[in-house]
Design a protein around this motif. Structure first.
Motif, PDB file in Angstrom:
ATOM      1  N   VAL A   3       0.822  -1.215   0.000  1.00 33.31           N
ATOM      2  CA  VAL A   3       0.000   0.000   0.000  1.00 33.31           C
ATOM      3  C   VAL A   3       0.857   1.268   0.000  1.00 33.31           C
ATOM      4  N   TYR A   4       1.862   1.315   0.876  1.00 34.34           N
ATOM      5  CA  TYR A   4       2.698   2.522   1.008  1.00 34.34           C
ATOM      6  C   TYR A   4       4.094   2.290   0.433  1.00 34.34           C
ATOM      7  N   ARG A   5       4.658   3.322  -0.177  1.00 34.36           N
ATOM      8  CA  ARG A   5       6.054   3.213  -0.637  1.00 34.36           C
ATOM      9  C   ARG A   5       7.013   3.772   0.417  1.00 34.36           C
ATOM     10  N   ASP A   6       6.504   4.575   1.342  1.00 33.42           N
ATOM     11  CA  ASP A   6       7.260   5.096   2.489  1.00 33.42           C
ATOM     12  C   ASP A   6       6.204   5.444   3.533  1.00 33.42           C
ATOM     13  N   ILE A   7       6.523   6.200   4.567  1.00 32.24           N
ATOM     14  CA  ILE A   7       5.506   6.425   5.600  1.00 32.24           C
ATOM     15  C   ILE A   7       4.494   7.512   5.219  1.00 32.24           C
ATOM     16  N   GLY A   8       4.728   8.170   4.080  1.00 29.96           N
ATOM     17  CA  GLY A   8       3.814   9.244   3.702  1.00 29.96           C
ATOM     18  C   GLY A   8       3.037   9.058   2.413  1.00 29.96           C
ATOM     19  N   HIS A   9       3.524   8.207   1.495  1.00 31.75           N
ATOM     20  CA  HIS A   9       2.918   8.118   0.160  1.00 31.75           C
ATOM     21  C   HIS A   9       2.470   6.695  -0.176  1.00 31.75           C
ATOM     22  N   ILE A  10       1.341   6.593  -0.878  1.00 29.62           N
ATOM     23  CA  ILE A  10       0.926   5.272  -1.346  1.00 29.62           C
ATOM     24  C   ILE A  10       1.694   4.940  -2.633  1.00 29.62           C
ATOM     25  N   THR A  11       1.812   3.638  -2.918  1.00 31.86           N
ATOM     26  CA  THR A  11       2.525   3.207  -4.126  1.00 31.86           C
ATOM     27  C   THR A  11       1.692   3.540  -5.368  1.00 31.86           C
ATOM     28  N   ALA A  12       2.360   3.695  -6.482  1.00 32.52           N
ATOM     29  CA  ALA A  12       1.665   3.938  -7.759  1.00 32.52           C
ATOM     30  C   ALA A  12       0.770   2.739  -8.086  1.00 32.52           C
ATOM     31  N   THR A  13       1.239   1.527  -7.736  1.00 27.81           N
ATOM     32  CA  THR A  13       0.479   0.303  -7.989  1.00 27.81           C
ATOM     33  C   THR A  13      -0.876   0.342  -7.272  1.00 27.81           C
ATOM     34  N   TYR A  14      -0.838   0.711  -5.995  1.00 25.94           N
ATOM     35  CA  TYR A  14      -2.073   0.745  -5.205  1.00 25.94           C
ATOM     36  C   TYR A  14      -2.993   1.878  -5.665  1.00 25.94           C
ATOM     37  N   SER A  15      -2.389   3.025  -5.978  1.00 26.21           N
ATOM     38  CA  SER A  15      -3.165   4.174  -6.468  1.00 26.21           C
ATOM     39  C   SER A  15      -3.959   3.796  -7.723  1.00 26.21           C
ATOM     40  N   GLU A  16      -3.289   3.141  -8.656  1.00 28.79           N
ATOM     41  CA  GLU A  16      -3.953   2.763  -9.908  1.00 28.79           C
ATOM     42  C   GLU A  16      -5.079   1.755  -9.658  1.00 28.79           C
ATOM     43  N   TRP A  17      -4.819   0.815  -8.743  1.00 30.62           N
ATOM     44  CA  TRP A  17      -5.830  -0.199  -8.431  1.00 30.62           C
ATOM     45  C   TRP A  17      -7.116   0.433  -7.879  1.00 30.62           C
ATOM     46  N   LEU A  18      -6.946   1.545  -7.138  1.00 28.42           N
ATOM     47  CA  LEU A  18      -8.099   2.212  -6.525  1.00 28.42           C
ATOM     48  C   LEU A  18      -8.943   3.018  -7.513  1.00 28.42           C
ATOM     49  N   SER A  19      -8.488   3.127  -8.760  1.00 34.08           N
ATOM     50  CA  SER A  19      -9.143   4.059  -9.696  1.00 34.08           C
ATOM     51  C   SER A  19     -10.670   3.912  -9.794  1.00 34.08           C
ATOM     52  N   PRO A  20     -11.255   2.688  -9.777  1.00 31.74           N
ATOM     53  CA  PRO A  20     -12.715   2.619  -9.886  1.00 31.74           C
ATOM     54  C   PRO A  20     -13.449   3.395  -8.782  1.00 31.74           C
ATOM     55  N   LEU A  21     -12.789   3.561  -7.639  1.00 32.27           N
ATOM     56  CA  LEU A  21     -13.446   4.273  -6.545  1.00 32.27           C
ATOM     57  C   LEU A  21     -13.310   5.788  -6.650  1.00 32.27           C
ATOM     58  N   LEU A  22     -12.535   6.251  -7.615  1.00 31.98           N
ATOM     59  CA  LEU A  22     -12.365   7.701  -7.791  1.00 31.98           C
ATOM     60  C   LEU A  22     -13.041   8.210  -9.063  1.00 31.98           C
ATOM     61  N   GLU A  23     -13.806   7.335  -9.693  1.00 32.52           N
ATOM     62  CA  GLU A  23     -14.451   7.707 -10.951  1.00 32.52           C
ATOM     63  C   GLU A  23     -15.386   8.910 -10.777  1.00 32.52           C
TER      64      GLU A  23
END
Length: 305
Positions: free
Chosen positions: A271-291
């Motif tokens: 989910v996270y790439r460090d303690i502040g940012h989500i990974t690009a992989t997880y961000s893209e997966w979430l796209s249906p919820l941001l439509e």
């Protein structure tokens, strides 16, 4: 010396496809994820590669570094789209680009992404520790970019920023007011603006760092929601100030955390790439919820006269 491989020992897991706008499905998936023990062997990104799992704009100059003030057109999504969504903010806005880019391609919208490292959109002076001085490039970029967003006249503007970036340089009230001022200006230019709240910040040592040492029991790395609430007062002030100027706020916590904890691995994704940012992989997966961000906003009632 051989470096540890940081590869999960659990079975491979297939990432499910989220249904558009189905938060219940996602919440069910997050609750299940919190109980996962062994990291899947097909974890994406691999723990050792987490830090470089960043949006495309990190590599092409569209996420400005500290001293950079000017940027290109920075078009993602569908470059031939008739409608345009603009993303504006710091790296905590940039982390949503993979989701918005995927949606732009799907819905045939242009997505223009103008973001800058450690530079909040709030109208507040910023001191940059790395540069060891006042972050004048942030204020220059902010002035220039707000104007570019207005001139672009996009159908939608998505704004976000880190609640942590400013540290204790300004009070929570000044942070909230400075943000509301900046966003209200875009609104006054006739733009349809939505604010994405900051993603839950993790305590030190959480995220990929914890996963690397708990590959056989990643549930030990799940972070209780209450441990991510360090900026609770700041957030409350900010939400209130944005409500006053009629800007809708999208709470991102439900995209990352269940009701009790925030899992560090969901299905086969870090989910996270460090303690502040989500990974690009997880961000893209979430796209249906941001439509829904690509639809006109139902304007929040404004309390201002």
């Amino acid at each position: 010396i051989t470096m540890p491989a940081f590869v999960g020992t659990g079975a491979s897991v297939a990432a499910s496809t989220l249904r558009s706008g189905d938060l219940r499905q996602l919440q069910h998936t997050l609750t299940k994820a919190a109980a996962m023990e062994e990291a899947p062997k097909n974890l994406r990104p691999a723990v050792g590669e987490a830090v470089s799992d960043q949006p495309a704009s990190t590599r092409d100059g569209c996420h400005a570094d500290y001293t950079q003030v000017e940027q290109d057109d920075c078009v993602y999504g569908d470059p031939n789209g008739q409608k345009t969504l603009a993303l504006y903010g710091d790296s905590h806005a940039q982390q949503w680009l993979p989701a918005l880019d995927a949606l732009g391609k799907k819905l045939h919208w242009k997505v223009v992404s103008w973001t800058k490292a450690a530079c909040p959109i709030a109208d507040v002076p910023v001191y940059n520790d790395t540069l060891g001085r006042e972050f004048t490039e942030c204020e220059q970029w902010r002035t220039l970019t707000a104007e570019r967003v207005e001139n672009l006249n996009p159908d939608k503007v998505i704004v976000s920023q880190s609640d942590a970036v400013i540290g204790d340089q300004v009070s929570d009230v000044d942070w909230a007011d400075g943000t509301a001022q900046a966003v209200a200006r875009l609104r006054a230019a006739g733009l349809d603006v939505e604010y994405l709240s900051d993603t839950p910040p993790l305590p030190y040592g959480a995220g990929p760092e914890c996963v690397a040492t708990h590959l056989d029991d990643v549930s030990a790395c799940a972070v209780p929601v209450k441990d991510t609430e360090v900026f609770k007062n700041r957030r409350a002030r900010l939400d209130d100030a944005l409500h006053q100027v009629g800007i809708p706020v999208v709470d991102t916590q439900d995209l990352i955390c269940g009701s009790e904890v925030c899992p560090m691995i969901v299905e086969n994704m870090l989910v996270y790439r460090d303690i502040g940012h989500i990974t690009a992989t997880y961000s893209e997966w979430l796209s249906p919820l941001l439509e829904f961000l690509f639809r006109p906003t139902a304007q929040a009632p404004s309390d201002s006269p």
